[in-house]
Scaffold this active site. Sequence first.
Site, short mmCIF file in Angstrom:
data_model
loop_
_atom_site.label_atom_id
_atom_site.label_comp_id
_atom_site.label_asym_id
_atom_site.label_seq_id
_atom_site.Cartn_x
_atom_site.Cartn_y
_atom_site.Cartn_z
N ASP A 142 0.86 -1.17 0.00
CA ASP A 142 0.00 0.00 0.00
C ASP A 142 0.90 1.23 0.00
O ASP A 142 1.82 1.32 0.82
CB ASP A 142 -0.86 -0.02 1.28
CG ASP A 142 -2.28 0.41 1.03
OD1 ASP A 142 -2.46 1.49 0.46
OD2 ASP A 142 -3.19 -0.34 1.41
N ASP A 172 -3.16 4.61 -2.19
CA ASP A 172 -4.24 5.14 -1.37
C ASP A 172 -4.71 6.51 -1.90
O ASP A 172 -3.89 7.39 -2.15
CB ASP A 172 -3.69 5.31 0.06
CG ASP A 172 -4.77 5.55 1.08
OD1 ASP A 172 -5.61 4.67 1.26
OD2 ASP A 172 -4.78 6.64 1.70
N GLU A 219 -6.52 3.91 -5.72
CA GLU A 219 -7.84 4.10 -5.12
C GLU A 219 -8.35 5.45 -5.59
O GLU A 219 -7.67 6.47 -5.43
CB GLU A 219 -7.74 4.06 -3.60
CG GLU A 219 -9.09 4.01 -2.95
CD GLU A 219 -9.04 4.33 -1.46
OE1 GLU A 219 -9.95 3.90 -0.75
OE2 GLU A 219 -8.10 5.02 -1.00
N HIS A 232 -11.14 -3.65 3.29
CA HIS A 232 -11.02 -3.27 4.70
C HIS A 232 -11.83 -2.02 5.06
O HIS A 232 -11.90 -1.66 6.23
CB HIS A 232 -9.54 -3.04 5.03
CG HIS A 232 -8.99 -1.87 4.30
ND1 HIS A 232 -8.84 -1.84 2.93
CD2 HIS A 232 -8.56 -0.65 4.74
CE1 HIS A 232 -8.36 -0.67 2.56
NE2 HIS A 232 -8.18 0.07 3.64
N ASP A 233 -12.40 -1.35 4.07
CA ASP A 233 -13.20 -0.15 4.32
C ASP A 233 -14.69 -0.39 4.13
O ASP A 233 -15.49 0.54 4.24
CB ASP A 233 -12.81 0.98 3.34
CG ASP A 233 -11.42 1.52 3.60
OD1 ASP A 233 -10.96 1.48 4.75
OD2 ASP A 233 -10.80 2.00 2.63
C1 NOJ Z 1 -8.38 4.86 2.07
C2 NOJ Z 1 -8.02 3.66 2.90
O1 NOJ Z 1 -8.47 2.51 2.27
C3 NOJ Z 1 -8.64 3.88 4.26
O2 NOJ Z 1 -8.58 2.73 5.07
C4 NOJ Z 1 -7.97 5.06 4.89
O3 NOJ Z 1 -8.63 5.37 6.10
C5 NOJ Z 1 -8.00 6.30 4.00
N1 NOJ Z 1 -7.74 6.01 2.62
C6 NOJ Z 1 -7.00 7.32 4.46
O4 NOJ Z 1 -5.71 6.89 4.20
#
Ligand code: NOJ
Length: 559
Positions: A98, A199, A256, A329-330
């Site tokens: 990441d 990210d 992302e 994970h989100d």
């Molecule tokens: C996206 C990540 O997937 C998430 O887990 C994170 O809190 C935010 N970006 C900030 O880095």
Amino acid sequence: MDKKWWKESVVYQIYPRSFCDSNGDGIGDLRGIISKLDYLESLGVDVLWLCPIYKSPNDDNGYDISDYRDIMDEFGTLADFDELLEKAHEHHLKIMLDLVVNHTSDEHKWFIESRSSKDNPYRDYYIWQEGKNGNPPNNWDSNFSGSAWKYDSRTDMYYLHLFSEKQPDLNWRNTKVRAEVYDLMKWWLDKGIDGFRMDVINMISKVEGYPDGEPIPGSKYGNRLPYVMNGPHVHEYLQEMNREVLSKYDVITVGEAPCTSVEDAIKYTGFDRQELNMVFTFEHMDVDSDNGLKWTDKKPDLVELKRVFSKWQTGLNGVGWNSLYLNNHDQPRMVSRFGDDGKYWKESAKMLAVCLHMMQGTPYVYQGEEIGMKNMVFHNIEECNDIEAINAYKEYTSDGRIAPEDMMRYINRKGRDNARTPMQWNAEKNAGFTTGTPWLKTNPCYTEVNVAAQEEDPDSILNFYRKVIRLRKDYPIVVYGSYELLYPEHDKIYAYERILGQEKLLIVCNFAGEAMDLEIPAEFVEKSAKLLISNYPETKITDTLHLQPYEARVYHIEG
Ligand code: NOJ
């Protein structure tokens, strides 16, 4: 279409904190991952994406990095990482790290220097602005609630943080910042890693002048999105990154990219653009939100889900590349969100795997998805760990926008902690994740939902995933075929075709907990299509398929 290994790959995402704890401190670690490489190889996946493993004070579980060239204490050492990398390669598994460079931790040495004085050489590494009459420079809200600006008394100015106060945004306009990022990327790539998941990479370029955002109803903040997403210089920076770094290595990259349209994604991933291989987009994650607000318990709308997926499938076909995911994970667990985690748990988990993996793009399997892990029940906010949920709970309940009991219901449905409970390895204490006390409670479903039990059962979700992943390797049409949606308005069935020359696949997925009849295109019957996979015992192909609850089937006709 050009053949590429990353188009033919399946990625498995590991949230290291919750994957496997080797030393009993209740927190997963790198040696834990090493101990599971046989298992990971047995799935047939090609790439492991590790969520951040770098030094971090863990305000946002590693997405706040204080040293990009070292490993978080709880996770182990650089020597452990080197061993993981070497052993993963021996197991034919690539490693994708990441890359979190929209922001750092406020404990990173660059920020400590930057905040110390206005003339510090690192001052311009971050985004500092004067306040306006004792208020922040503008009304932007942060992703994790409250203002996106934090006042710093040392220099009487504000710094920008699109996420938590402990995640100050880097200033990408500064060429020194970009050079630092390229350097650290090379440092890891020269070690032999195989790629990066980047990210919120579409937030690195902000609109200059920092104008106020449109007011958000019921809130004192304004919407920052138009000024920070897909900003004016983002493509210039990514092309520079590609020129300076990525083009020199044969790697996989996924950015992302929330709030990204198909047109934007073509710019990020276009085969002729030299930016990224693919992006994670979010439109399909919005099918159960309320006008963009995540905190609701609205059910997903299947017709909308099909419309969104299909738009992306056809929009990128031949020009760019999709990533395919239904959870990470989100996000909450996909079987709880899009399937039925009760009566039809097994059938619906398998159906969702078929529905996603048969599309065009690179599929991502999030740890535990392959055994059908479910959402957790958090009884109160004190049981939660996630900064997003905790801050949102405070903000929405304190100004009366959402009642506390409703907010808890929404958090149980949508909160990120659902995905972060420990991986369920067996039916022993703490699901075999740790001998200590896990950092986040284990989901009580582990007694039934666990790897060990599913290894024994030929009909398990786990063994089904192995077959689905294998199909992508055995049938190039799964990778390279084009996509065509059937019955767009059907609100219970998701059916589509894949087409490569004369060869075709028919994918039929019943999203309902009841039996459904579906008439299928005649050629599949006429040509006695072969059934490649199904989550129910095999039945003969007929003009009208009699589908069982959550049934999925894939038929194939040769060219
Ligand atoms: C996206 C990540 O997937 C998430 O887990 C994170 O809190 C935010 N970006 C900030 O880095």
